[in-house]
Scaffold this active site. Structure first.
Site, PDB file in Angstrom:
ATOM      1  N   PHE A 131       0.861  -1.188   0.000  1.00 31.87           N
ATOM      2  CA  PHE A 131       0.000   0.000   0.000  1.00 31.87           C
ATOM      3  C   PHE A 131       0.901   1.243   0.000  1.00 31.87           C
ATOM      4  O   PHE A 131       1.803   1.354   0.833  1.00 31.87           O
ATOM      5  CB  PHE A 131      -0.894  -0.024   1.243  1.00 31.87           C
ATOM      6  N   ASP A 202       1.459  -4.474   9.096  1.00 36.85           N
ATOM      7  CA  ASP A 202       0.237  -3.678   8.928  1.00 36.85           C
ATOM      8  C   ASP A 202      -0.919  -4.646   8.716  1.00 36.85           C
ATOM      9  O   ASP A 202      -0.906  -5.433   7.773  1.00 36.85           O
ATOM     10  CB  ASP A 202       0.387  -2.737   7.724  1.00 36.85           C
ATOM     11  N   TYR A 227     -10.985   2.365  10.940  1.00 36.63           N
ATOM     12  CA  TYR A 227     -12.231   2.722  10.225  1.00 36.63           C
ATOM     13  C   TYR A 227     -12.667   1.657   9.227  1.00 36.63           C
ATOM     14  O   TYR A 227     -13.754   1.733   8.694  1.00 36.63           O
ATOM     15  CB  TYR A 227     -12.105   4.081   9.530  1.00 36.63           C
ATOM     16  N   LYS A 228     -11.818   0.656   8.980  1.00 32.30           N
ATOM     17  CA  LYS A 228     -12.215  -0.410   8.054  1.00 32.30           C
ATOM     18  C   LYS A 228     -13.046  -1.459   8.810  1.00 32.30           C
ATOM     19  O   LYS A 228     -14.095  -1.114   9.340  1.00 32.30           O
ATOM     20  CB  LYS A 228     -10.975  -0.997   7.392  1.00 32.30           C
ATOM     21  N   ARG A 383     -13.452  -5.251  -5.937  1.00 30.10           N
ATOM     22  CA  ARG A 383     -13.235  -5.748  -4.572  1.00 30.10           C
ATOM     23  C   ARG A 383     -14.564  -5.776  -3.816  1.00 30.10           C
ATOM     24  O   ARG A 383     -15.280  -4.778  -3.778  1.00 30.10           O
ATOM     25  CB  ARG A 383     -12.228  -4.861  -3.836  1.00 30.10           C
TER      26      ARG A 383
HETATM   27  C1  LIG Z   1      -6.176   1.752   4.558  1.00 35.49           C
HETATM   28  C2  LIG Z   1      -4.731   1.528   4.762  1.00 35.49           C
HETATM   29  C3  LIG Z   1      -3.922   2.521   5.318  1.00 35.49           C
HETATM   30  C4  LIG Z   1      -4.513   3.876   5.608  1.00 35.49           C
HETATM   31  O1  LIG Z   1      -3.676   4.700   6.277  1.00 35.49           O
HETATM   32  P1  LIG Z   1      -4.224   6.092   6.829  1.00 35.49           P
HETATM   33  O2  LIG Z   1      -3.088   6.674   7.531  1.00 35.49           O
HETATM   34  O3  LIG Z   1      -5.406   5.784   7.685  1.00 35.49           O
HETATM   35  O4  LIG Z   1      -4.657   6.914   5.671  1.00 35.49           O
HETATM   36  C5  LIG Z   1      -2.593   2.231   5.559  1.00 35.49           C
HETATM   37  N1  LIG Z   1      -2.074   1.021   5.245  1.00 35.49           N
HETATM   38  C6  LIG Z   1      -2.833   0.050   4.684  1.00 35.49           C
HETATM   39  C7  LIG Z   1      -2.225  -1.270   4.345  1.00 35.49           C
HETATM   40  C8  LIG Z   1      -4.166   0.290   4.417  1.00 35.49           C
HETATM   41  O5  LIG Z   1      -4.912  -0.636   3.853  1.00 35.49           O
END
Ligand SMILES: *Cc1c(COP(=O)(O)O)cnc(C)c1O
Length: 422
Positions: A131, A202, A227-228, A383
């Site tokens: 990501f 992560d 938030y997910k 997705r």
């Molecule tokens: C959604 C996501 C993020 C989001 O990071 P934010 O700091 O909340 O914008 C980071 N890493 C991964 C792997 C994600 O899927």
């Protein structure tokens, strides 16, 4: 071939996959009528109690009590309390999770922390296709400290990247945000440790969807989105985890601040890190966001991670089977691994008959207009991420039927679907 009644039977627990988490759905608010949400990978459903929690903070805390709230309520304890509530679903010790800042910020904090803990080693290993925000953090941390960045293109290259014995930290995503491929948390963490490096994971696309066990896997540091699948609300602060063996260390956190001091209200001129994960909190918590998240945190205290995992397996296995049965003839195939243990929260479909750039987003847009909220990724991926505490097997049937209907009628080719992107 399965029919809708088979899916209904699964909802009623007619077979062993059953519905082990029945009852939790009632603790979430309904979405828009006639809408099926498959976007838990972007933003999970809202707990029923969330609006009232926020209203309380605004009204009692802000309007009435003002400054007294800091003393009379638990606002300052929330980062640690919320972390404690998430610890069960993360397989972590109750005192080892903190909720603060964003996933990206926490990634920065823990990259620096791992480099400090493992000095003088100075190599950061990261996946090139991770990501993007995670990769930017690794680039930036390396540049700032004069550390070396070593790219791998897949976890299979990890052994080679570690071989020289100079790696301080390996930063990996447990679940690939595109394909939903899930890595082996235990095995890879072991490999990293065998080479004297630290593991920073992560878990954004796993936590709250499938069972994970940070402590058992011996993970050093981890971060993830709230938030997910964890349903903390838009922009909810993220969680971070540090193994307790690192929380007693004399090594400072990357961002020292008064909220991470061992005695914040002593107002000492010198910094002394708190003897827990709380040291990674720099400043004042996001009180309103934390109030919204507290509703989800209460739910997570009650969820058995194995039952969550079981439900997720039942739902996603069904989704894959329905897509195979109903959509393969139109070139829609399953791109995610078929083995549940190798999949994260969502299921990625590939629209291999997409002829033109934009075909997959047109199909996604047509689905959204038909009330099935999905996301697309160019060039050919859709997705689908249902939330295991909320979704029903019949929802999957209804969504796949709509997808089949659009493919059969070719309605998705209507030019109006090409304008929007989802
Ligand atoms: C959604 C996501 C993020 C989001 O990071 P934010 O700091 O909340 O914008 C980071 N890493 C991964 C792997 C994600 O899927």
């Amino acid at each position: 071939m399965l029919d809708r009644d088979d899916c209904l039977a699964l909802d009623h627990g007619a077979d062993s996959s059953g519905n082990p988490v029945a009852g939790f759905a009632a603790r979430f608010a309904a979405g828009a009528p006639g809408t099926l949400y498959f976007d838990a990978n972007s933003i999970g459903p809202m707990p029923l109690a969330a609006p009232e929690r926020v209203r309380q903070v605004l009204d009692q805390g802000w309007r009435i009590a003002r400054r007294r709230s800091w003393n009379e309520t638990d606002w300052l304890d929330q980062p640690r309390k919320l972390g404690g509530s998430l610890s069960r679903v993360l397989g972590a010790g109750a005192g080892d999770v903190l909720v603060a800042d964003s996933t990206t910020i926490n990634q920065h904090k823990l990259l620096h922390h791992a480099l400090d803990l493992n000095a003088p080693r100075d190599v950061v290993v990261v996946e090139r296709e991770v990501f993007p925000s995670n990769r930017y953090a690794a680039e930036a941390a390396s540049a700032l400290r004069g550390a070396r960045l070593r790219d791998i293109s897949c976890s299979g290259e990890l052994g080679e990247a570690l071989a020289a014995g100079d790696v301080a930290v390996v930063a990996l995503s447990l679940v690939d945000y595109r394909s939903s491929t899930r890595l082996d948390l235990v095995g890879i963490t072991e490999l990293i440790h065998a080479h004297g490096a630290l593991a920073l994971w992560d878990l954004s696309h796993a936590a709250g969807a499938v069972a994970v066990s940070l402590e058992k896997a011996g993970v050093d540091c981890a971060v993830g989105c709230v938030y997910k699948y964890l349903c903390g609300g838009p922009g909810a602060p993220a969680w971070l985890y540090v193994h307790p063996r690192h929380s007693q260390s004399v090594v400072w956190p990357a961002l020292a601040g008064w909220m991470g001091h061992s005695d914040a209200f002593a107002f000492e001129p010198g910094y002394r890190p708190a003897a827990s994960v709380s040291r990674h909190q720099a400043g004042t918590p996001a009180v309103i966001a934390n109030a919204a998240m507290s509703a989800a945190a209460d739910i997570w205290c009650d969820v058995d991670p194995q039952e969550l995992d079981e439900r997720h397996r039942s739902l996603t296995n069904l989704l894959i089977r329905l897509v195979d049965e109903q959509c393969a003839e139109f070139g829609v195939t399953v791109a995610s691994p078929r083995e549940h243990a190798k999949r994260g929260g969502h299921v990625t479909l590939r629209f291999s008959d997409a002829q033109a750039e934009g075909d997959v987003s047109a199909l996604a847009q047509a689905l959204v207009e038909a009330g099935v909220i999905v996301s697309s990724r160019k060039p050919d991926a859709l997705r689908l991420a249902s939330h295991p505490l909320v979704a029903r097997h019949t929802d999957l049937w209804d969504a796949v039927s709509k997808l089949r209907g659009l493919l059969l009628s070719e309605q998705w080719r209507d030019p109006r679907y090409r304008r929007a992107s989802v």
